[in-house]
Enzyme design. Sequence first.
Site, PDB file in Angstrom:
ATOM      1  N   CYS A   6       0.838  -1.212   0.000  1.00  0.00           N
ATOM      2  CA  CYS A   6       0.000   0.000   0.000  1.00  0.00           C
ATOM      3  C   CYS A   6       0.864   1.249   0.000  1.00  0.00           C
ATOM      4  O   CYS A   6       1.395   1.646   1.045  1.00  0.00           O
ATOM      5  CB  CYS A   6      -0.932  -0.030   1.205  1.00  0.00           C
ATOM      6  SG  CYS A   6      -1.975   1.431   1.318  1.00  0.00           S
ATOM      7  N   CYS A  23      -0.417   4.115   2.160  1.00  0.00           N
ATOM      8  CA  CYS A  23      -0.219   3.883   3.597  1.00  0.00           C
ATOM      9  C   CYS A  23       1.242   4.086   3.996  1.00  0.00           C
ATOM     10  O   CYS A  23       1.535   4.685   5.024  1.00  0.00           O
ATOM     11  CB  CYS A  23      -0.603   2.462   3.976  1.00  0.00           C
ATOM     12  SG  CYS A  23      -2.182   1.929   3.312  1.00  0.00           S
ATOM     13  N   ASP A  24       2.161   3.570   3.196  1.00  0.00           N
ATOM     14  CA  ASP A  24       3.541   3.445   3.673  1.00  0.00           C
ATOM     15  C   ASP A  24       4.580   4.267   2.911  1.00  0.00           C
ATOM     16  O   ASP A  24       5.743   4.313   3.328  1.00  0.00           O
ATOM     17  CB  ASP A  24       3.959   1.958   3.620  1.00  0.00           C
ATOM     18  CG  ASP A  24       3.107   1.111   4.562  1.00  0.00           C
ATOM     19  OD1 ASP A  24       2.650   1.657   5.578  1.00  0.00           O
ATOM     20  OD2 ASP A  24       2.894  -0.078   4.269  1.00  0.00           O
TER      21      ASP A  24
HETATM   22  C1  LIG Z   1       0.074  -3.778   6.024  1.00  0.00           C
HETATM   23  C2  LIG Z   1      -1.082  -2.839   5.765  1.00  0.00           C
HETATM   24  C3  LIG Z   1      -0.983  -1.516   6.173  1.00  0.00           C
HETATM   25  C4  LIG Z   1      -2.045  -0.639   5.950  1.00  0.00           C
HETATM   26  N1  LIG Z   1      -1.928   0.654   6.382  1.00  0.00           N
HETATM   27  C5  LIG Z   1      -2.963   1.504   6.220  1.00  0.00           C
HETATM   28  C6  LIG Z   1      -2.876   2.848   6.682  1.00  0.00           C
HETATM   29  O1  LIG Z   1      -1.841   3.278   7.211  1.00  0.00           O
HETATM   30  N2  LIG Z   1      -3.952   3.643   6.503  1.00  0.00           N
HETATM   31  C7  LIG Z   1      -5.113   3.196   5.887  1.00  0.00           C
HETATM   32  O2  LIG Z   1      -6.059   3.976   5.778  1.00  0.00           O
HETATM   33  N3  LIG Z   1      -5.206   1.936   5.429  1.00  0.00           N
HETATM   34  C8  LIG Z   1      -4.174   1.080   5.576  1.00  0.00           C
HETATM   35  N4  LIG Z   1      -4.257  -0.190   5.085  1.00  0.00           N
HETATM   36  C9  LIG Z   1      -5.466  -0.585   4.341  1.00  0.00           C
HETATM   37  C10 LIG Z   1      -6.593  -0.936   5.338  1.00  0.00           C
HETATM   38  O3  LIG Z   1      -6.106  -1.880   6.255  1.00  0.00           O
HETATM   39  C11 LIG Z   1      -7.797  -1.500   4.595  1.00  0.00           C
HETATM   40  O4  LIG Z   1      -8.231  -0.574   3.626  1.00  0.00           O
HETATM   41  C12 LIG Z   1      -8.937  -1.768   5.575  1.00  0.00           C
HETATM   42  O5  LIG Z   1      -8.532  -2.629   6.607  1.00  0.00           O
HETATM   43  C13 LIG Z   1     -10.141  -2.382   4.863  1.00  0.00           C
HETATM   44  O6  LIG Z   1     -11.110  -2.607   5.825  1.00  0.00           O
HETATM   45  P1  LIG Z   1     -12.268  -3.677   5.622  1.00  0.00           P
HETATM   46  O7  LIG Z   1     -13.089  -3.584   6.861  1.00  0.00           O
HETATM   47  O8  LIG Z   1     -12.923  -3.479   4.327  1.00  0.00           O
HETATM   48  O9  LIG Z   1     -11.562  -5.098   5.518  1.00  0.00           O
HETATM   49  P2  LIG Z   1     -10.425  -5.844   6.347  1.00  0.00           P
HETATM   50  O10 LIG Z   1      -9.683  -4.958   7.247  1.00  0.00           O
HETATM   51  O11 LIG Z   1      -9.683  -6.611   5.321  1.00  0.00           O
HETATM   52  O12 LIG Z   1     -11.263  -6.876   7.240  1.00  0.00           O
HETATM   53  C14 LIG Z   1     -11.911  -7.974   6.667  1.00  0.00           C
HETATM   54  C15 LIG Z   1     -12.562  -8.794   7.769  1.00  0.00           C
HETATM   55  O13 LIG Z   1     -13.384  -9.796   7.162  1.00  0.00           O
HETATM   56  C16 LIG Z   1     -13.163 -11.039   7.805  1.00  0.00           C
HETATM   57  N5  LIG Z   1     -13.530 -12.104   6.851  1.00  0.00           N
HETATM   58  C17 LIG Z   1     -13.062 -12.333   5.598  1.00  0.00           C
HETATM   59  N6  LIG Z   1     -13.670 -13.402   5.050  1.00  0.00           N
HETATM   60  C18 LIG Z   1     -14.543 -13.862   5.992  1.00  0.00           C
HETATM   61  C19 LIG Z   1     -15.478 -14.944   6.049  1.00  0.00           C
HETATM   62  N7  LIG Z   1     -15.649 -15.791   5.027  1.00  0.00           N
HETATM   63  N8  LIG Z   1     -16.191 -15.113   7.185  1.00  0.00           N
HETATM   64  C20 LIG Z   1     -16.060 -14.259   8.233  1.00  0.00           C
HETATM   65  N9  LIG Z   1     -15.209 -13.211   8.229  1.00  0.00           N
HETATM   66  C21 LIG Z   1     -14.458 -13.033   7.125  1.00  0.00           C
HETATM   67  C22 LIG Z   1     -11.713 -11.005   8.243  1.00  0.00           C
HETATM   68  O14 LIG Z   1     -11.478 -11.920   9.296  1.00  0.00           O
HETATM   69  C23 LIG Z   1     -11.589  -9.544   8.694  1.00  0.00           C
HETATM   70  O15 LIG Z   1     -12.036  -9.426  10.011  1.00  0.00           O
HETATM   71  C24 LIG Z   1      -3.224  -1.094   5.293  1.00  0.00           C
HETATM   72  C25 LIG Z   1      -3.323  -2.431   4.885  1.00  0.00           C
HETATM   73  C26 LIG Z   1      -2.265  -3.301   5.119  1.00  0.00           C
HETATM   74  C27 LIG Z   1      -2.379  -4.735   4.680  1.00  0.00           C
END
Ligand SMILES: Cc1cc2nc3c(=O)[nH]c(=O)nc-3n(C[C@H](O)[C@H](O)[C@H](O)COP(=O)(O)OP(=O)(O)OC[C@H]3O[C@@H](n4cnc5c(N)ncnc54)[C@H](O)[C@@H]3O)c2cc1C
Length: 317
Positions: free
Chosen positions: A132, A135-136
Amino acid sequence: MYKSIVIGTGPAGLTAAIYLARANMNPLVIEGMQPGGQLTTTTEIENFPGFPDGIMGPELMDNMRKQAERFGAEFKSGWVERVDFSTRPFKVQVDGLGELLAETVIISTGASAKYLGIPGEQDNIGRGVSTCATCDGFFFREKKIIVVGGGDSAMEEANFLTRFGSSVTVVNRREELRASKIMQDRARENEKVLWALNRTPLEVVTEGMGLKGLKVLNNETNEEELIEADGVFVAIGHTPNTKFLDNQITTDDVGYIVVKPGTTETNIPGVFACGDVQDTRYRQAISAAGSGCMAAMDAEKFIEGNMVHDWSESLGK
Ligand SMILES: Cc1cc2nc3c(=O)[nH]c(=O)nc-3n(C[C@H](O)[C@H](O)[C@H](O)COP(=O)(O)OP(=O)(O)OC[C@H]3O[C@@H](n4cnc5c(N)ncnc54)[C@H](O)[C@@H]3O)c2cc1C
């Protein structure tokens, strides 16, 4: 039966849970294998509003969960294996919990970044390896950066990262790039972007506490080379976590859920999607949280009977 089941506990799912719980919808939240979502795999978050000194990813997610619990959201560990959206109430089959029924379902299962699967990569995520740039990128000011990939996102990330790095080398397996011409041109016109094409990544090489660079195979000469770098950004795409839906929801070719523009409505009335699982563009914690709020309000409106479902019409289907 639950008024709403939220699948996933990243910023999207937890924000939806906070809003649903405050609206007395008593949501059930299924955590999945990664409670707290992607941010639990990283260290400091500097761009989530409200934390001028930054906040650690796991702490931010723990706070969101506590906030949802404070208003009565119920959490259960488990993995959604399959769903049946053919009739209402909807059926959600959860590993270890059996079949649960809900009037509305909010899908917030995120999208997982694809990795190269080479030695040294996983051990150095957050320590030089990233997926990302937004992010980084900031952590690599005046450093040498590598972007791996040849698509539009890789070109966009390479251009973006030149704001920070002293140089950005694009590494791609083939000589030809998959990116559209306009995106390639933009990168080629950027003096800070260097090119290492026709090279296959072999290993992320470390030195002391940091990265030394990326070992690649030069496909032309068949010789190994080390491209020195402090940061390696892998930009080869994401996989949305939608397999369990078994084609019951309309997705794009890659698997991202299609929502009615400006809402979280899917093609099935009463099923909503938020966060990275429906976001091919931003994929940030704050945008995920914002769409989680929208999904909760959409679900509430649906249960109150105040929602006209004109999804297919609006998408011209
Ligand atoms: C290393 C890293 C650093 C990052 N740094 C930043 C940052 O500094 N700033 C920023 O804004 N964004 C950052 N991001 C991006 C950010 O993390 C994502 O945009 C955000 O987490 C997306 O949120 P979400 O709720 O859509 O999904 P996610 O955070 O991906 O959560 C998905 C959830 O769904 C669950 N899940 C998946 N499939 C199933 C299933 N079949 N049954 C039940 N549960 C399931 C998982 O267990 C998890 O709890 C970073 C990402 C990474 C990987």
